[in-house]
Enzyme design. Sequence first.
Site, short mmCIF file in Angstrom:
data_model
loop_
_atom_site.label_atom_id
_atom_site.label_comp_id
_atom_site.label_asym_id
_atom_site.label_seq_id
_atom_site.Cartn_x
_atom_site.Cartn_y
_atom_site.Cartn_z
N ASP A 1 12.95 -24.57 41.77
CA ASP A 1 12.33 -23.82 42.85
C ASP A 1 10.99 -22.94 42.64
O ASP A 1 11.56 -21.99 41.74
CB ASP A 1 13.54 -23.75 43.40
CG ASP A 1 14.32 -24.71 43.72
OD1 ASP A 1 14.02 -25.52 44.89
OD2 ASP A 1 15.68 -24.04 44.07
N ASP B 1 8.51 -19.77 37.14
CA ASP B 1 7.63 -18.23 37.65
C ASP B 1 9.21 -17.13 37.32
O ASP B 1 8.98 -16.62 38.51
CB ASP B 1 7.65 -19.56 39.40
CG ASP B 1 9.83 -19.42 39.77
OD1 ASP B 1 9.28 -18.81 40.33
OD2 ASP B 1 10.32 -20.11 39.16
N ASP C 1 10.07 -26.40 36.11
CA ASP C 1 11.01 -25.38 37.01
C ASP C 1 10.88 -26.16 37.92
O ASP C 1 10.05 -26.71 38.60
CB ASP C 1 11.28 -23.87 36.93
CG ASP C 1 12.10 -23.15 38.10
OD1 ASP C 1 12.95 -23.77 37.10
OD2 ASP C 1 11.63 -22.67 38.97
#
Length: 225
Positions: free
Chosen positions: A15, A176, A13
Site C-alpha cells: 500500500d 513509502d 511494500d
Amino acid sequence: MAHFTDIRALAFDLDGTLVDSAPGLASALDQALQAMQLPAPGVGRVCTWIGNGADIMVERALSWALNRQPEADQIRDARALFDKYYADTVESGSTLFPHVATVLAALAARNIPLAVVTNKPTPFIAPLLRSLGIAQHFSLIIGGDDVVAKKPHPAPLFLVLGHFGLLPQQLLFVGDSRNDILAAQAAGCPCVGMTFGYNYGESITTSNPGLALDDFNDLLPALGL
C-alpha cells in the site's frame, strides 16, 4: 550510473508503494464506522492512518471518531466490520501506481527474485495482486498475519533474507513510509523511499532512505538496468 550495486533480490511494500489502495481502505473504514453510528473519516484522513496494519488503522479511526481512546470491544467490532466491507472494496478501490507493472515485468524478466512485505492482513494480499495482474512476479509474500512483529520491526525482512539465502546488503527494500525505512535500516538492507505514497503526511526524506524516488520508473536506472 547505478546507485545500488550487488543487489540480488528486491522486496516491496504494497500500500502506497505498488498500489494506490487508499480509496478501497477508506470506503471500507467509512462503512464500518457508519455501521457503528459514527462519522466517516473519508479518504483524506485515512491516507494518514495507513502503514501499521489494519488493527492500528481501525484504532486510529475510532479514536478520531470518538475523540477518545476506544474500548477493546469497540476495536474488535470495528475490525470485524472493516474486514467484511474491505472484502468488497479491496479490488475495486485499488489501482497500480504509474509504471509499476512495466518495472516489475522488467525485473522478473531478468530473473531477479521479488517479494512483497506488507503489514496488510494476509488474506487480502494474493487476491489483490491477482486482480492487478502482478501476482506472477512475486515468489514470496509476507503479510501482517505472517509475522509476530510487523514493520518497522525487521522481522519480515529477515524472513525474506532467509528465504532467498541473501546477505542484508544484497536485498533492496522499496517502500513509502517511515516504517519501511526503519525496518530496512534495522535489517541492514539498502532501501528506496517512494515520495508519492502514504507517510502520515510527512516527507519520506525525513526518514533518510538510501534513495528517494518520485517515479517508480526511476528504480531501474538506480539498479543499473
